[in-house]
Design an enzyme around this catalytic site. Structure first.
Site, PDB file in Angstrom:
ATOM      1  N   HIS A 261      49.491  49.485  -2.968  1.00 52.59           N
ATOM      2  CA  HIS A 261      49.316  49.991  -1.659  1.00 52.59           C
ATOM      3  C   HIS A 261      47.629  49.881  -1.424  1.00 52.59           C
ATOM      4  O   HIS A 261      46.835  50.271  -2.559  1.00 52.59           O
ATOM      5  CB  HIS A 261      49.443  51.407  -1.745  1.00 52.59           C
ATOM      6  CG  HIS A 261      49.697  52.017  -0.414  1.00 52.59           C
ATOM      7  ND1 HIS A 261      48.514  52.254   0.488  1.00 52.59           N
ATOM      8  CD2 HIS A 261      50.533  52.263   0.585  1.00 52.59           C
ATOM      9  CE1 HIS A 261      49.007  52.665   1.741  1.00 52.59           C
ATOM     10  NE2 HIS A 261      50.425  52.572   1.735  1.00 52.59           N
ATOM     11  N   ASP A 314      58.607  52.182  -0.403  1.00 55.64           N
ATOM     12  CA  ASP A 314      59.830  51.162  -0.123  1.00 55.64           C
ATOM     13  C   ASP A 314      60.410  50.840  -1.464  1.00 55.64           C
ATOM     14  O   ASP A 314      61.750  50.556  -1.351  1.00 55.64           O
ATOM     15  CB  ASP A 314      59.304  49.833   0.509  1.00 55.64           C
ATOM     16  CG  ASP A 314      58.507  49.971   1.647  1.00 55.64           C
ATOM     17  OD1 ASP A 314      57.391  49.590   2.010  1.00 55.64           O
ATOM     18  OD2 ASP A 314      59.079  50.813   2.546  1.00 55.64           O
TER      19      ASP A 314
HETATM   20  C1  SDX Z   1      53.886  49.748   3.157  1.00 52.79           C
HETATM   21  O1  SDX Z   1      49.305  50.883   4.814  1.00 52.79           O
HETATM   22  C2  SDX Z   1      50.174  51.794   4.855  1.00 52.79           C
HETATM   23  O2  SDX Z   1      50.681  53.029   4.635  1.00 52.79           O
HETATM   24  C3  SDX Z   1      51.650  50.882   4.641  1.00 52.79           C
HETATM   25  C4  SDX Z   1      52.969  51.802   4.281  1.00 52.79           C
HETATM   26  C5  SDX Z   1      53.272  52.654   5.216  1.00 52.79           C
HETATM   27  O3  SDX Z   1      54.066  53.667   5.123  1.00 52.79           O
HETATM   28  O4  SDX Z   1      53.130  52.272   6.716  1.00 52.79           O
HETATM   29  O5  SDX Z   1      52.679  52.463   2.862  1.00 52.79           O
HETATM   30  C6  SDX Z   1      54.217  50.855   4.083  1.00 52.79           C
HETATM   31  O6  SDX Z   1      53.630  48.727   3.740  1.00 52.79           O
HETATM   32  C7  SDX Z   1      53.855  49.723   1.695  1.00 52.79           C
HETATM   33  C8  SDX Z   1      53.366  48.335   0.991  1.00 52.79           C
HETATM   34  C9  SDX Z   1      54.577  47.517   1.067  1.00 52.79           C
HETATM   35  N1  SDX Z   1      54.222  46.396   0.561  1.00 52.79           N
HETATM   36  C10 SDX Z   1      54.662  45.809  -0.643  1.00 52.79           C
HETATM   37  O7  SDX Z   1      55.302  46.379  -1.748  1.00 52.79           O
HETATM   38  C11 SDX Z   1      54.388  44.324  -0.993  1.00 52.79           C
HETATM   39  C12 SDX Z   1      53.760  44.220  -2.229  1.00 52.79           C
HETATM   40  N2  SDX Z   1      52.493  44.814  -2.126  1.00 52.79           N
HETATM   41  C13 SDX Z   1      51.239  44.141  -2.293  1.00 52.79           C
HETATM   42  O8  SDX Z   1      51.266  42.857  -1.585  1.00 52.79           O
HETATM   43  C14 SDX Z   1      50.210  44.708  -2.037  1.00 52.79           C
HETATM   44  O9  SDX Z   1      50.074  45.856  -2.903  1.00 52.79           O
HETATM   45  C15 SDX Z   1      49.680  45.469  -0.636  1.00 52.79           C
HETATM   46  C16 SDX Z   1      49.847  44.397   0.250  1.00 52.79           C
HETATM   47  C17 SDX Z   1      50.608  46.582  -0.451  1.00 52.79           C
HETATM   48  C18 SDX Z   1      48.296  45.854  -0.814  1.00 52.79           C
HETATM   49  O10 SDX Z   1      47.409  44.928  -1.016  1.00 52.79           O
HETATM   50  P1  SDX Z   1      45.856  44.692  -1.095  1.00 52.79           P
HETATM   51  O11 SDX Z   1      45.131  46.307  -0.901  1.00 52.79           O
HETATM   52  O12 SDX Z   1      45.319  43.704  -0.345  1.00 52.79           O
HETATM   53  O13 SDX Z   1      45.585  44.555  -2.733  1.00 52.79           O
HETATM   54  P2  SDX Z   1      45.274  43.069  -3.170  1.00 52.79           P
HETATM   55  O14 SDX Z   1      46.277  42.183  -2.565  1.00 52.79           O
HETATM   56  O15 SDX Z   1      43.664  43.082  -3.241  1.00 52.79           O
HETATM   57  O16 SDX Z   1      45.595  43.295  -4.514  1.00 52.79           O
HETATM   58  C19 SDX Z   1      44.679  43.828  -5.582  1.00 52.79           C
HETATM   59  C20 SDX Z   1      45.261  43.326  -7.120  1.00 52.79           C
HETATM   60  C21 SDX Z   1      45.412  41.829  -7.064  1.00 52.79           C
HETATM   61  O17 SDX Z   1      45.010  41.331  -8.142  1.00 52.79           O
HETATM   62  P3  SDX Z   1      43.974  40.217  -8.778  1.00 52.79           P
HETATM   63  O18 SDX Z   1      44.203  39.178  -7.774  1.00 52.79           O
HETATM   64  O19 SDX Z   1      42.598  41.134  -8.315  1.00 52.79           O
HETATM   65  O20 SDX Z   1      44.117  40.200 -10.225  1.00 52.79           O
HETATM   66  O21 SDX Z   1      46.344  43.889  -7.278  1.00 52.79           O
HETATM   67  C22 SDX Z   1      47.200  42.648  -7.353  1.00 52.79           C
HETATM   68  C23 SDX Z   1      46.670  41.525  -6.727  1.00 52.79           C
HETATM   69  O22 SDX Z   1      47.343  40.316  -7.352  1.00 52.79           O
HETATM   70  N3  SDX Z   1      48.543  43.068  -6.695  1.00 52.79           N
HETATM   71  C24 SDX Z   1      49.805  42.794  -6.877  1.00 52.79           C
HETATM   72  C25 SDX Z   1      50.639  43.627  -6.249  1.00 52.79           C
HETATM   73  N4  SDX Z   1      49.914  44.289  -5.189  1.00 52.79           N
HETATM   74  C26 SDX Z   1      48.583  44.165  -5.806  1.00 52.79           C
HETATM   75  N5  SDX Z   1      50.267  42.132  -8.079  1.00 52.79           N
HETATM   76  C27 SDX Z   1      51.574  42.042  -8.285  1.00 52.79           C
HETATM   77  N6  SDX Z   1      52.435  42.965  -7.354  1.00 52.79           N
HETATM   78  C28 SDX Z   1      52.080  43.457  -6.399  1.00 52.79           C
HETATM   79  N7  SDX Z   1      53.007  44.063  -5.575  1.00 52.79           N
END
Ligand code: SDX
Length: 371
Positions: A261, A314
């Site tokens: 998140h 989720d």
């Molecule tokens: C919701 O904003 C809100 O409040 C949203 C929400 C709401 O109530 O409205 O809470 C609802 O949308 C929850 C989020 C649902 N999405 C997912 O579950 C999809 C999977 N999650 C990710 O795609 C990610 O965690 C995000 C999109 C939620 C957040 O992404 P960020 O803040 O842009 O983080 P990032 O992509 O920069 O990742 C940071 C690191 C990376 O690793 P490195 O490349 O630095 O080595 O963490 C890793 C990412 O690869 N990472 C993940 C991951 N999430 C982050 N690796 C594997 N699986 C994941 N889910």
């Protein structure tokens, strides 16, 4: 020379709105909704109470609650909306159908173009109820069945669930569903709420702002994650399968839906912990589904140890909806219907104290080229 501006990719860490609606206090690990802790509201309030809190800025008394619920349950969806939905390809994703329906709904609201906050506040409970009814009937209409309106004989939450599953539903099922609606109702400034405020800031109307929010929420990085989590659990089939599947995905550098998140970063989404308990209670009440809790737990353990990542809402909402018998492609539309209360509060607040959103860029292209 472009003045030195700090560019923040994805607006990470940027304060983009001033609001009295909600705040994610990551220090205190509290989700504040109009002064209340969202976890308290999930455990002890009803969804209609939370709608009143979001719109009226205070917990509604019994009479006001009845007024709001009567509007939410008693406002029919124009037949033309279902006629439009019947014209859409039945294989169209439910979120895309909903995006069309929300946009079309404005055509049947004589005050649609009004951005007067008091008019929007007065219409909000009706619109929340219409959106829920459209969501509850999406897959039925797509599969050729007649839409079913909500009935004043039931509460909003019971109406919503029973029209989706088209069967009598038990009190524990209704409560689990209602708690998910409260959990999804409002969450500060996620992408979809920001999209709504951006549209509202041009004095675009609430239907346009809500339509922008539907389009944003469908994305798998945002609301689309709950649907993706369920498909992952079904593909895994059991705990060993979950272990294998997650490790495979991680080895391919894939994102695991339901984890991470932007705001909670490497902490548990407080809502996820509570929905995990709701899942446990539902399993106890129904006497089935234990395997989903075990699979989710294994996923949690792997992601924490391998990536230092924790579940978001989720991740546990998905198995709750599956055990309630809700079609998987309705998971994100339900998220939107529940969040419509928070979205309308933000649209009203934006129209009450507006400043057009117009950010700048960090230009990286060429200069001075001659034709
Ligand atoms: C919701 O904003 C809100 O409040 C949203 C929400 C709401 O109530 O409205 O809470 C609802 O949308 C929850 C989020 C649902 N999405 C997912 O579950 C999809 C999977 N999650 C990710 O795609 C990610 O965690 C995000 C999109 C939620 C957040 O992404 P960020 O803040 O842009 O983080 P990032 O992509 O920069 O990742 C940071 C690191 C990376 O690793 P490195 O490349 O630095 O080595 O963490 C890793 C990412 O690869 N990472 C993940 C991951 N999430 C982050 N690796 C594997 N699986 C994941 N889910």
């Amino acid at each position: 020379m472009q003045e030195e501006k700090t560019y923040s990719p994805g607006l990470e860490g940027i304060i983009a709105a001033r609001t009295a609606i909600s705040f994610l206090d990551t220090e205190q690990e509290e989700i504040v909704i109009r002064g209340y802790n969202l976890l308290d509201l999930i455990q002890r309030a009803g969804y209609v109470e939370v709608v009143g809190l979001l719109l009226d800025q205070q917990i509604p008394d019994k009479q006001r609650q009845q007024e709001i619920e009567a509007e939410m349950v008693g406002s029919p969806v124009p037949d033309a909306i279902y006629a439009i939905l019947r014209l859409l390809p039945s294989e169209m994703h439910a979120m895309d159908q909903l995006r069309t329906a929300v946009s079309a709904l404005g055509g049947f609201d004589k005050e649609a173009g009004s951005t007067d906050p008091s008019s929007e506040k007065e219409r909000a409970p009706r619109i929340i109820g219409q959106i829920a009814q459209m969501v509850a009937n999406l897959t039925h209409v797509a599969q050729g069945r007649e839409p079913q309106p909500f009935s004043p004989a039931y509460s909003f939450a019971e109406n919503f669930l029973r029209v989706i599953v088209r069967r009598e539903v038990s009190p524990p099922e209704v409560r689990a569903f209602e708690q998910s609606l409260i959990a999804y109702s409002e969450h500060e400034l996620p992408n979809s709420t920001f999209a709504a405020r951006v549209v509202a800031s041009t004095l675009g109307d609430l239907y346009g702002a809500l339509t922008a929010a539907v389009a944003s929420l469908k994305g798998p990085l945002h609301g689309g994650a709950n649907e993706a989590v369920m498909y992952m659990l079904l593909e895994a089939q059991n705990v060993e399968g979950m272990d294998k599947l997650i490790r495979q995905k991680l080895s391919r550098k894939e994102r695991i839906m339901g984890f991470g998140h932007r705001v909670y970063m490497r902490r548990m989404d407080p809502r996820a912990q509570l929905l995990k308990e709701v899942l446990h209670q539902l399993i106890q009440a129904q006497g089935k589904g234990q395997e989903y809790l075990a699979m989710c737990q294994r996923g949690e353990d792997i992601m924490r140890s391998e990536k230092g990542l924790y579940p978001n809402l989720d991740y546990y909402a998905a198995p709750v909806y599956y055990l309630l018998g809700i079609p998987i492609e309705l998971y994100t539309p339900i998220f939107f219907a529940a969040r419509s209360a928070g979205l309308l509060a933000h649209i009203i607040e934006q129209h009450s104290e507006n400043r057009l959103y117009r950010p700048r860029v960090l230009y990286t292209g060429p200069r001075g080229l001659q034709l």
